[in-house]
Design a protein around this motif. Structure first.
Motif, PDB file in Angstrom:
ATOM      1  N   PHE A 211     -50.913 -10.606  13.885  1.00 41.49           N
ATOM      2  CA  PHE A 211     -52.217  -9.968  13.639  1.00 41.49           C
ATOM      3  C   PHE A 211     -52.171  -8.507  14.064  1.00 41.49           C
ATOM      4  O   PHE A 211     -52.565  -7.602  13.319  1.00 41.49           O
ATOM      5  N   VAL A 212     -51.663  -8.272  15.276  1.00 44.55           N
ATOM      6  CA  VAL A 212     -51.597  -6.904  15.799  1.00 44.55           C
ATOM      7  C   VAL A 212     -50.698  -6.042  14.923  1.00 44.55           C
ATOM      8  O   VAL A 212     -51.048  -4.915  14.545  1.00 44.55           O
ATOM      9  N   TYR A 213     -49.539  -6.567  14.590  1.00 46.07           N
ATOM     10  CA  TYR A 213     -48.573  -5.811  13.781  1.00 46.07           C
ATOM     11  C   TYR A 213     -49.191  -5.399  12.453  1.00 46.07           C
ATOM     12  O   TYR A 213     -49.093  -4.238  12.034  1.00 46.07           O
ATOM     13  N   GLU A 214     -49.845  -6.334  11.786  1.00 46.33           N
ATOM     14  CA  GLU A 214     -50.410  -6.024  10.471  1.00 46.33           C
ATOM     15  C   GLU A 214     -51.584  -5.054  10.564  1.00 46.33           C
ATOM     16  O   GLU A 214     -51.705  -4.142   9.742  1.00 46.33           O
ATOM     17  N   LYS A 215     -52.430  -5.239  11.579  1.00 49.17           N
ATOM     18  CA  LYS A 215     -53.570  -4.333  11.738  1.00 49.17           C
ATOM     19  C   LYS A 215     -53.125  -2.897  11.988  1.00 49.17           C
ATOM     20  O   LYS A 215     -53.739  -1.939  11.504  1.00 49.17           O
ATOM     21  N   LEU A 216     -52.050  -2.730  12.737  1.00 45.84           N
ATOM     22  CA  LEU A 216     -51.666  -1.386  13.177  1.00 45.84           C
ATOM     23  C   LEU A 216     -50.586  -0.748  12.313  1.00 45.84           C
ATOM     24  O   LEU A 216     -50.400   0.471  12.368  1.00 45.84           O
ATOM     25  N   THR A 217     -49.862  -1.525  11.521  1.00 41.92           N
ATOM     26  CA  THR A 217     -48.819  -0.943  10.661  1.00 41.92           C
ATOM     27  C   THR A 217     -49.133  -1.093   9.177  1.00 41.92           C
ATOM     28  O   THR A 217     -48.536  -0.393   8.357  1.00 41.92           O
ATOM     29  N   GLY A 218     -50.020  -2.010   8.832  1.00 41.67           N
ATOM     30  CA  GLY A 218     -50.295  -2.277   7.429  1.00 41.67           C
ATOM     31  C   GLY A 218     -49.293  -3.197   6.770  1.00 41.67           C
ATOM     32  O   GLY A 218     -49.417  -3.516   5.586  1.00 41.67           O
ATOM     33  N   GLU A 219     -48.288  -3.642   7.512  1.00 39.80           N
ATOM     34  CA  GLU A 219     -47.255  -4.547   6.997  1.00 39.80           C
ATOM     35  C   GLU A 219     -47.392  -5.903   7.686  1.00 39.80           C
ATOM     36  O   GLU A 219     -47.792  -5.980   8.845  1.00 39.80           O
ATOM     37  N   PRO A 220     -47.045  -6.984   7.013  1.00 36.36           N
ATOM     38  CA  PRO A 220     -47.124  -8.300   7.668  1.00 36.36           C
ATOM     39  C   PRO A 220     -46.100  -8.441   8.782  1.00 36.36           C
ATOM     40  O   PRO A 220     -44.975  -7.953   8.673  1.00 36.36           O
ATOM     41  N   GLY A 221     -46.490  -9.110   9.855  1.00 34.97           N
ATOM     42  CA  GLY A 221     -45.561  -9.403  10.941  1.00 34.97           C
ATOM     43  C   GLY A 221     -44.759 -10.656  10.642  1.00 34.97           C
ATOM     44  O   GLY A 221     -45.148 -11.490   9.822  1.00 34.97           O
ATOM     45  N   VAL A 222     -43.632 -10.801  11.320  1.00 28.09           N
ATOM     46  CA  VAL A 222     -42.730 -11.931  11.052  1.00 28.09           C
ATOM     47  C   VAL A 222     -42.523 -12.812  12.287  1.00 28.09           C
ATOM     48  O   VAL A 222     -41.637 -13.649  12.309  1.00 28.09           O
ATOM     49  N   PHE A 223     -43.364 -12.642  13.286  1.00 27.59           N
ATOM     50  CA  PHE A 223     -43.116 -13.308  14.562  1.00 27.59           C
ATOM     51  C   PHE A 223     -43.344 -14.814  14.506  1.00 27.59           C
ATOM     52  O   PHE A 223     -42.770 -15.554  15.297  1.00 27.59           O
ATOM     53  N   SER A 224     -44.166 -15.294  13.571  1.00 29.63           N
ATOM     54  CA  SER A 224     -44.403 -16.736  13.464  1.00 29.63           C
ATOM     55  C   SER A 224     -43.496 -17.384  12.426  1.00 29.63           C
ATOM     56  O   SER A 224     -43.678 -18.555  12.089  1.00 29.63           O
ATOM     57  N   THR A 225     -42.514 -16.638  11.922  1.00 30.93           N
ATOM     58  CA  THR A 225     -41.517 -17.228  11.035  1.00 30.93           C
ATOM     59  C   THR A 225     -40.426 -17.894  11.868  1.00 30.93           C
ATOM     60  O   THR A 225     -40.467 -17.885  13.097  1.00 30.93           O
ATOM     61  N   ARG A 226     -39.433 -18.463  11.197  1.00 35.83           N
ATOM     62  CA  ARG A 226     -38.394 -19.213  11.894  1.00 35.83           C
ATOM     63  C   ARG A 226     -37.004 -18.730  11.492  1.00 35.83           C
ATOM     64  O   ARG A 226     -36.830 -18.144  10.423  1.00 35.83           O
TER      65      ARG A 226
END
Length: 428
Positions: free
Chosen positions: A150-165
């Motif tokens: 959530f933080v990554y996307e809000k602040l960079t405009g790109e999706p974060g990958v931290f919940s991937t595997r």
């Protein structure tokens, strides 16, 4: 036929060998090194209730964001704020933070945990939103990764990958294990254990299945394995070697390397099995296929020019054009999901080093200082790579930004870890 990879580490482009030793640990220590040119300063206050939580939510979020290379942590020690707190933005501006994350974790009567957070733009004094999750204890780490996304996307405009595997393979003595883990290497779960080699795991585009090569029948054969159920299907068990599975973007087809008709050649086969269709017709070794994100091309390794190089052909087969010209030995192609980058391993003066090529310009950059790099795989947002290497005498998984400036080691205390593959975004 084998191509030798690095001293003491036997590798075969057709995926015929895997080596290693030492106990594998399921828990990893994340070490972030390097400094990026432009990093967003963020303060992450200790979540209210974090001390009583089995997982330290704020610390996990902080490690995720720093590992991405996009964020620099600002000291928030001694401060505990929850999602309902109205922060003193002047204080955080004084600490040179651009944003602030607050939150809480509370154990509920039924044993689950209520995790809440809020993100603030300190510069503008704006509330950027928040969310809440009710999770069992085993999903606390996942909730922290989702907060980081959530933080990554809000602040960079790109999706974060931290919940991937990620998937990877370890060898401990005579035992090989295929693991599925969080993107930070933690929370590893066994997908398959075998006394015989397991190599070349590859995630399906929907993130539900893994294709891999197993030597259980004393020869390499290709399976497709359901991660959720553990059920698997034997897809390629033809005469000779069956190896190097790669998924088409629609998840219906696998490109594989088979020796059924003589030398190592590329074939397409239905992901449920069936009769393969030959794609290459060379007298050379053609192997390590990788589909382009649009599914129109296959990149692969061939020694048709005298030494291993990366080529590209139409996904239906036919003529191929050479892609790599820098260096005399280039293997292990990986395409970024946005189609912009090609990662591969090049032999440079006897060392094996991770390279990144911008396909539009064919500009190549060497982004590591290690000498036994192998098997790069892109994060689904195309911003990071995971790869295996040897660092300080130990085998390890590393992540790196595409410019090589920020790396994180995902390494067990004494684990031999290899063959990583980064899974896709999962639909929630």
């Amino acid at each position: 036929m084998q191509f030798h990879f690095s001293p003491g580490r036997r590798h075969c482009l057709a995926g015929l060998l895997a080596a290693g030793a030492g106990p594998a640990l399921a828990q990893f220590r994340v070490e972030v090194t390097g400094v990026g040119l432009t990093q967003l300063p963020i303060a992450i206050a200790t979540f209210r209730g974090d001390e009583q939580s089995p997982q330290k939510i704020a610390a996990i979020v902080r490690a995720d964001l720093e590992r991405s290379g996009q964020f620099r942590g600002v000291d928030a020690s001694g401060v505990s704020l929850d999602e309902a707190s109205r922060p003193d933005v002047a204080l955080w501006r004084q600490r040179a933070a651009d944003s602030l994350l607050t939150g809480s974790v509370t154990r509920l009567a039924d044993g689950r945990y209520d995790v809440r957070f809020r993100l603030w733009d300190v510069v503008r004094g704006q509330d950027l939103g928040g969310q809440s999750y009710s999770v069992v204890a085993g999903d606390l780490r996942l909730s922290a990764h989702r907060i980081a996304d959530f933080v990554y996307e809000k602040l960079t405009g790109e999706p974060g990958v931290f919940s991937t595997r990620i998937a990877y393979v370890t060898r401990a003595g005579a035992r090989y294990t295929l693991w599925v883990a969080d993107a930070d290497g933690e929370n590893s779960q066994t997908a398959l254990a075998s006394p015989e080699s397991i190599i070349s795991p590859a995630w399906s585009p929907d993130g539900q299945r893994l294709a891999y090569v197993s030597f259980e029948s004393r020869k390499p054969v290709v399976y497709v394995h359901s991660v959720a159920t553990g059920q698997r299907r034997l897809v390629a068990n033809f005469r000779g070697s069956n190896s190097a599975p790669a998924w088409s973007p629609d998840g219906r087809t696998l490109a594989v390397t088979l020796t059924r008709d003589g030398g190592s050649q590329l074939y397409a086969i239905d992901a449920n099995g069936g009769e393969p269709r030959r794609l290459t017709q060379s007298g050379s070794i053609d192997t390590e296929p990788a589909f382009s994100p649009d599914g129109k091309s296959i990149y692969f390794v061939s020694d048709r020019g005298g030494a291993p190089q990366i080529y590209r052909m139409a996904a239906s087969g036919g003529g191929a054009e050479r892609v790599t010209f820098s260096g005399s030995y280039n293997i292990s192609p990986a395409l970024s999901p946005d189609g912009r980058w090609l990662a591969y391993v090049s032999r440079v003066g006897g060392a094996f080093k991770l390279q990144v090529m911008e396909l539009g310009s064919s500009t190549v950059a060497s982004i590591t200082d290690t000498s036994s790099d192998e098997r790069p795989s892109f994060a689904p947002n195309s911003k990071l790579l995971v790869y295996a290497t040897v660092q300080q005498g130990r085998e390890a998984l590393m992540t790196t930004t595409l410019d090589g400036k920020i790396k994180a080691r995902l390494a067990g205390q004494a684990g031999d870890i290899r063959e990583p593959d980064w899974g896709p975004f999962l639909k929630s």
